[in-house]
Write a protein that holds these residues in place. Sequence first.
Motif, PDB file in Angstrom:
ATOM      1  N   SER A  59      63.185 -29.423  29.160  1.00  0.00           N
ATOM      2  CA  SER A  59      62.241 -28.269  29.119  1.00  0.00           C
ATOM      3  C   SER A  59      61.990 -28.112  30.748  1.00  0.00           C
ATOM      4  N   TRP A  97      52.481 -23.246  21.040  1.00  0.00           N
ATOM      5  CA  TRP A  97      53.481 -22.366  20.889  1.00  0.00           C
ATOM      6  C   TRP A  97      54.643 -22.583  21.805  1.00  0.00           C
ATOM      7  N   MET A 101      58.334 -24.294  21.735  1.00  0.00           N
ATOM      8  CA  MET A 101      59.469 -23.470  22.502  1.00  0.00           C
ATOM      9  C   MET A 101      60.368 -23.811  23.753  1.00  0.00           C
ATOM     10  N   ASN A 104      62.522 -26.870  22.218  1.00  0.00           N
ATOM     11  CA  ASN A 104      63.643 -26.642  21.210  1.00  0.00           C
ATOM     12  C   ASN A 104      64.424 -25.566  21.457  1.00  0.00           C
ATOM     13  N   LEU A 105      63.880 -24.527  21.881  1.00  0.00           N
ATOM     14  CA  LEU A 105      64.737 -23.188  22.374  1.00  0.00           C
ATOM     15  C   LEU A 105      64.963 -23.188  23.883  1.00  0.00           C
ATOM     16  N   ASP A 106      64.103 -23.104  24.855  1.00  0.00           N
ATOM     17  CA  ASP A 106      64.254 -23.189  26.044  1.00  0.00           C
ATOM     18  C   ASP A 106      65.116 -24.244  26.381  1.00  0.00           C
ATOM     19  N   TYR A 144      57.608 -24.294  14.991  1.00  0.00           N
ATOM     20  CA  TYR A 144      58.778 -25.179  14.677  1.00  0.00           C
ATOM     21  C   TYR A 144      59.990 -24.301  13.989  1.00  0.00           C
ATOM     22  N   THR A 146      60.106 -21.105  13.871  1.00  0.00           N
ATOM     23  CA  THR A 146      60.773 -19.866  14.637  1.00  0.00           C
ATOM     24  C   THR A 146      61.745 -20.349  15.791  1.00  0.00           C
ATOM     25  N   SER A 147      61.095 -21.498  16.192  1.00  0.00           N
ATOM     26  CA  SER A 147      62.027 -21.949  17.128  1.00  0.00           C
ATOM     27  C   SER A 147      63.332 -22.333  16.887  1.00  0.00           C
ATOM     28  N   LYS A 148      63.415 -22.752  15.665  1.00  0.00           N
ATOM     29  CA  LYS A 148      64.720 -23.410  15.169  1.00  0.00           C
ATOM     30  C   LYS A 148      65.632 -21.921  14.383  1.00  0.00           C
TER      31      LYS A 148
END
Length: 250
Positions: A59, A97, A101, A104-106, A144, A146-148
Amino acid sequence: MSTQKVALVTGAARGIGLATAQSFAAQGWNVLMLDRDHAELARVVADVPRATALDCDISDPDAVAASFTALDQLDCLVNNAGVAQFGPIEACDFALWRSVMATNLDGTFLCSQAALPLLKASRGNIVNIASISGLRASTLRVAYGTSKAAVIQLTKQQAAELGEYGVRANCVCPGPVRTKLAMAVHSQEIIDAYHDAIPLNRYGSEAEIAAAITFLASESASYITGQVLAADGGFDSTGVGLPALRKDTP
């Protein structure tokens, strides 16, 4: 460039990430095991042949850049590192949130971007690890899930844009997996409910998910890109159907 293939697995200190590193090593790959848990990573890396530990929090953009700048070859990037925070939607504040993110996403985005020059040079591939929670909504998983779901879309973007360089991108969505963490927090009631909802009537194993990941990374999957593979025992195929209605009734 060495003829020995190199895979980098994030979140490799335990669970699916560790099983994936072990699977790559068993198939003769050199493995870079990246994790932010330095102590646990140092403990397990010695047991994985041809493995090197990379201490990094994905991250952190600067930490990612430093880790990838030091590499001279990469044939597969497995974006496995992730965090899970479960709770009611009204209890998910912006700080929680963003914490989900950020990893998991960034983190998946940052590692993928940093790996691109090496992957273009090797005509390598990316395997992103999402979740069944990114394919079907579930309670207590607003951040979780939404990130996936975003990781799934990121995979398709990568496949669409990187194919011209010979770089493939695919995504594995594990269903319930019998990890130590899951078994520690899942009550018998939850375990029974998952078994009822999954056509194969069991949790998956870390090794089974690793096998799906290493297949997508292999030459056996050389014409597969932009795909989302649910390694879930059939969980996604049942949709919202009730287990009681899957059996024949008089």
